[in-house]
Scaffold this motif. Structure first.
Motif: not given
Length: 260
Positions: A140-146, A217-235
């Motif tokens: 919900x955070x990285x898509x700014x949506x539910x 679990x580490x891989x999924x955490x990395x995926x979320x971190x990368x998506x959060x970074x991607x959100x900054x450019x697409x916000x």
């Protein structure tokens, strides 16, 4: 609209036959991707390929992960002229009977992803259920949506063309356990609508899990971190698109409720 199924298989050769048998009634092509299995599992897979004429087998020499198997499967679907594919797992955890409802929703909404969200049975591990809730909070955070109720389930219908476009455009998509999250978020960022629908999920006591709690679990955490970074450019773009969706949805609700 031409439909088919894509089933990536790794270490679940023994359960593949029952999964495929539940799909034969739809008379759609069934693309089975052997993701570098051992000889025992490969024998099960090849037996299913010979048994069911609707099955097309795609074989990978080495295990590359669920994501890479899915990418090969969807490329094969494009070669076969399919416009939509229903992805499901080979371990029998998903209620395949829900395919009919998902296909119906897809025909009504051909540009949309029809994404499952789990209805757990009473034996579902609490760690899975609670972990899912936490993970979906990040979605919900990285898509700014539910709009996306669950981003981890492997039971969903994709339009093929946007999926391939996403693979060409994205800098990186996880090739292993993070793929379901990564693909869904990137397609949402591209403006592809997501419609959520329930599907029952079972956890048999003797089931084989490919999830490694440490490395994945580490891989999924990395995926979320990368998506959060991607959100900054697409916000700005995502926020504007979400506002337009809400206005359109609210307008449709008002129109349907009008008594004029």
């Amino acid at each position: 609209m031409k439909y088919g199924f894509v089933i990536p298989v790794y270490r679940h050769g023994a359960t593949l036959d029952s999964v495929v048998a539940n799909l034969i009634q739809y008379d759609f092509p069934i693309i089975v991707v052997d993701d570098g299995n051992d000889e025992e599992n490969r024998a099960f897979i090849e037996a299913v390929d010979k048994k069911y004429p609707l099955v097309t087998l795609v074989s990978r020499q080495k295990n590359g992960g669920k994501g890479r198997a899915m990418f090969d499967g969807i490329r094969k679907a494009a070669e076969m002229g399919l416009t939509h594919i229903l992805q499901l797992d080979s371990d029998g955890q998903h209620d395949a009977a829900r395919a009919a409802r998902f296909i119906e929703l897809s025909k009504q909404n051909p540009k949309a992803i029809i994404c499952g969200y789990p209805e757990y049975d009473k034996d579902a591990p609490k760690s899975r259920v609670n972990g899912r809730k936490f993970a979906n909070g990040w979605i919900h955070l990285v898509t700014l949506s539910h709009e996306i109720k669950d981003a981890m389930i492997g039971f969903r219908i994709y339009p093929v063309e946007p999926f391939l476009k996403m693979l060409r455009r994205a800098f990186y998509i996880d090739g292993r356990m993070g793929v379901d999250i990564d693909v869904l978020v990137h397609l949402f960022w591209m403006g592809v609508p997501v419609i959520s629908a329930p599907v029952k999920v079972f956890y048999p006591a003797d089931g084989i899990s490919n999830y490694n709690y440490f490395t994945d679990t580490i891989r999924l955490s990395g995926t979320y971190a990368r998506l959060c970074l991607g959100l900054l450019f697409r916000f700005p773009v995502i926020l504007f698109r979400n506002i337009k969706r809400k206005i359109k949805k609210d307008g449709a609700s008002i129109s349907c409720g009008s008594t004029d």
